[in-house]
Motif scaffolding. Sequence first.
Motif, PDB file in Angstrom:
ATOM      1  N   GLU A   2       0.832  -1.213   0.000  1.00 23.40           N
ATOM      2  CA  GLU A   2       0.000   0.000   0.000  1.00 23.40           C
ATOM      3  C   GLU A   2       0.862   1.258   0.000  1.00 23.40           C
ATOM      4  O   GLU A   2       0.579   2.226  -0.722  1.00 23.40           O
ATOM      5  CB  GLU A   2      -0.912  -0.013   1.226  1.00 23.40           C
ATOM      6  N   LYS A  42      -4.893   1.559  -1.435  1.00 20.81           N
ATOM      7  CA  LYS A  42      -5.505   0.994  -0.232  1.00 20.81           C
ATOM      8  C   LYS A  42      -6.081  -0.366  -0.575  1.00 20.81           C
ATOM      9  O   LYS A  42      -6.907  -0.492  -1.479  1.00 20.81           O
ATOM     10  CB  LYS A  42      -6.611   1.922   0.282  1.00 20.81           C
ATOM     11  N   ASP A  58      -6.487  -3.226   2.280  1.00 25.66           N
ATOM     12  CA  ASP A  58      -7.244  -3.572   3.492  1.00 25.66           C
ATOM     13  C   ASP A  58      -8.089  -4.833   3.277  1.00 25.66           C
ATOM     14  O   ASP A  58      -9.293  -4.833   3.473  1.00 25.66           O
ATOM     15  CB  ASP A  58      -8.125  -2.406   3.922  1.00 25.66           C
TER      16      ASP A  58
END
Length: 282
Positions: free
Chosen positions: A233, A239, A241
Amino acid sequence: MKYSYYPGCAQHGTAVDYRISVEAVFGRLGIDLEEVKNWNCCGALHVPDRTVKTGLSARTLASAKGLDMATPCNLCYSNLMRAHAALEDSALRTIVNEALTEKYDGNAKPKHLLEVIVKDLGLPKLTEHVKKPLKIKAVPYYGCLLTRPENDFDSPQNPKSLDELILSLGAEPAKYYYKTKCCGGPILITDEELALGLAKELLVMAKETGADCVVVTCPMCHLQLDAKQKAVESKFNIKIDLPVIYFTQLMGLAMGFDPKELGLSQHLVPTDKLIAKIGGRP
């Protein structure tokens, strides 16, 4: 069901969470994994000499005591399989056995733990233990070594076993075209930039499927996609996640284990949202 068990180095180091989930799930299923004594590293990717590398795996297989040899690691499994095939050469077997105290006889068949569940136990039997159908979408990631060298377990080009396991747990396997592409783990130390680039491709594609998690079968893949996800990242300003969990942890959640009993709190990418969606407790 009983197997001689070769845990590999990671299960006593970076993949303790994997070991915890294996012990919990296989214990519940009544599958006895008898860890071999005084085991050695399989040589991983770091032993260039073919005879030495084959000898390391031959020593492990020779300790199986008449049982098939189960292992949780894709790399260990691949090395055991390569040695098993190479030692059909009688000249090589003679050279290797001269160096071994316990002689290799070729009777122990290497098996990945996924094969033990899918082929030996069978998915219909597994579903009898499902207490909480998962109702999530999961990316099946096999990695580049689980089905290589080619064997009678699954297709090296388009494997289905992990997809079928995910489906049997009440979850939806995502359509994922990178399922056997390398994660970059084997070259992380020698070429981190390239390794992170490979991981980025896998993670971005996985994220685009809309999945709730990625399911892996190998501690090296987990290290690369979970522990290095923040590095990916940061390097590429994106991003992700996206939780990355072992297939045994996914099984354990469906079987009703508390997430803490499966080592899920030890991951670097938080699994709280995934656990909440399933209906468990983080």
